[in-house]
Design a protein around this motif. Sequence first.
Motif, mmCIF file in Angstrom:
data_model
loop_
_atom_site.group_PDB
_atom_site.id
_atom_site.type_symbol
_atom_site.label_atom_id
_atom_site.label_comp_id
_atom_site.label_asym_id
_atom_site.label_seq_id
_atom_site.Cartn_x
_atom_site.Cartn_y
_atom_site.Cartn_z
ATOM 1 N N VAL A 62 46.087 24.381 29.977
ATOM 2 C CA VAL A 62 46.540 24.827 31.294
ATOM 3 C C VAL A 62 45.879 26.167 31.623
ATOM 4 N N PRO A 63 45.243 26.288 32.772
ATOM 5 C CA PRO A 63 44.631 27.573 33.129
ATOM 6 C C PRO A 63 45.677 28.585 33.581
ATOM 7 N N GLY A 64 45.318 29.859 33.487
ATOM 8 C CA GLY A 64 46.156 30.917 34.029
ATOM 9 C C GLY A 64 45.798 31.192 35.478
ATOM 10 N N TYR A 65 46.318 32.295 35.985
ATOM 11 C CA TYR A 65 46.084 32.679 37.378
ATOM 12 C C TYR A 65 45.508 34.085 37.481
ATOM 13 N N ARG A 66 44.737 34.278 38.551
ATOM 14 C CA ARG A 66 44.205 35.589 38.910
ATOM 15 C C ARG A 66 44.748 35.956 40.291
ATOM 16 N N PHE A 67 45.203 37.219 40.407
ATOM 17 C CA PHE A 67 45.687 37.707 41.696
ATOM 18 C C PHE A 67 44.914 38.961 42.086
ATOM 19 N N ASP A 68 44.371 38.978 43.294
ATOM 20 C CA ASP A 68 43.666 40.136 43.850
ATOM 21 C C ASP A 68 44.476 40.663 45.026
ATOM 22 N N ASP A 69 44.854 41.951 44.971
ATOM 23 C CA ASP A 69 45.631 42.480 46.092
ATOM 24 C C ASP A 69 44.715 43.007 47.194
ATOM 25 N N ALA A 70 45.310 43.484 48.259
ATOM 26 C CA ALA A 70 44.545 43.904 49.436
ATOM 27 C C ALA A 70 43.655 45.103 49.152
ATOM 28 N N ASP A 71 43.972 45.856 48.096
ATOM 29 C CA ASP A 71 43.189 47.045 47.748
ATOM 30 C C ASP A 71 42.137 46.763 46.675
ATOM 31 N N GLY A 72 41.956 45.498 46.326
ATOM 32 C CA GLY A 72 40.940 45.139 45.354
ATOM 33 C C GLY A 72 41.389 45.203 43.913
ATOM 34 N N ARG A 73 42.672 45.502 43.659
ATOM 35 C CA ARG A 73 43.172 45.519 42.274
ATOM 36 C C ARG A 73 43.392 44.088 41.801
ATOM 37 N N VAL A 74 43.107 43.855 40.529
ATOM 38 C CA VAL A 74 43.176 42.516 39.960
ATOM 39 C C VAL A 74 44.269 42.458 38.897
ATOM 40 N N ASP A 75 44.998 41.365 38.863
ATOM 41 C CA ASP A 75 45.978 41.109 37.808
ATOM 42 C C ASP A 75 45.820 39.658 37.370
ATOM 43 N N VAL A 76 46.219 39.364 36.130
ATOM 44 C CA VAL A 76 46.061 38.020 35.595
ATOM 45 C C VAL A 76 47.282 37.627 34.775
ATOM 46 N N MET A 77 47.412 36.314 34.554
ATOM 47 C CA MET A 77 48.456 35.807 33.662
ATOM 48 C C MET A 77 47.960 34.567 32.948
ATOM 49 N N ARG A 78 48.411 34.377 31.718
ATOM 50 C CA ARG A 78 48.206 33.142 30.957
ATOM 51 C C ARG A 78 49.510 32.820 30.237
ATOM 52 N N GLY A 79 50.031 31.660 30.494
ATOM 53 C CA GLY A 79 51.270 31.227 29.863
ATOM 54 C C GLY A 79 52.464 31.329 30.797
ATOM 55 N N GLU A 80 52.546 32.438 31.533
ATOM 56 C CA GLU A 80 53.685 32.625 32.436
ATOM 57 C C GLU A 80 53.691 31.608 33.568
#
Length: 306
Positions: A113-131
Amino acid sequence: MSDDKHRILGIDWGTSNRRAYLVDAEGALVDSRADDQGMLAAGPNFGQSLAVLLADLKLDPGVPVLASGMIGSAQGWRETPYLDAAIALEDLPQHLVPVPVPGDAPGRSCLIVPGYRFDDADGRVDVMRGEEMQLLGAVAMDRRSGWFVLPGTHSKWVRLEEGVIRHVSTFMTGELFATLGKQGTLAPLMKGPDDDAAFMAGVDEARRRAVLTHALFGVRARAVTGGMPATQVRSFVSGLLIGAELVAALDLTGPGRGKVTAIASAKLQGIYVTAAARLGIDLQPLDPDAVYRAALGVFLDRMDPP
């Protein structure tokens, strides 16, 4: 069609530990295993490690095998690219990465199962695997929208709108607490027992919005000058770190946030619920095993032949 065709094996394959859940079409637990064959111990022989687990479970060749967590990272069995947050959680079954299982039934693959990537409006990146599995399970349990917290080594705060991720913020709360307890100037002091009053005092310190690095040194200063018993340092630091996370979450969620769903082990849930209540945050717990099984039900529905 045999009962085995209506079952799925889900493996929560983390860095240090591995938990396997065999569930049926109703989401009921048929069998389970837990071991220390996490990513670090099993690598690089992930396939052989999985084959041993499947043999122990006597798994029918027709049962699909699904793995989530760090097993899909660059250090895991097969790196699976992060999905864009705009892809609905319920569409996860369309994005699995198959990896053959050596020595097992011919043609069997482990579906990662792949994780997710989130990019906010200011260009900051966050990720998750498992959640993502726990969040999918929450959606399947009709928690489709709202704020969620998934405490742990890297605590996640996630906002869902109709099963789609709209925000992710990760806090290294658990990792920082573990590191401070093992090395550095605070480590020799962090040996005391659990102390509820000291924990709440740490939460109160965080509520004052002091700079965290300054507040942490202040703990040491109080301990070495006799202002705080050394036996209270560990619990105070725990409260300070969790409190700092929750204070930041207040800024994220804003007024009118309503209830926040917490998905964590019973122990962590209790700690977070207590600290959150001190800060006026209403955390509503969900059992992590229940949401994981619910997520497996979503995959089983999509994998079953018509």
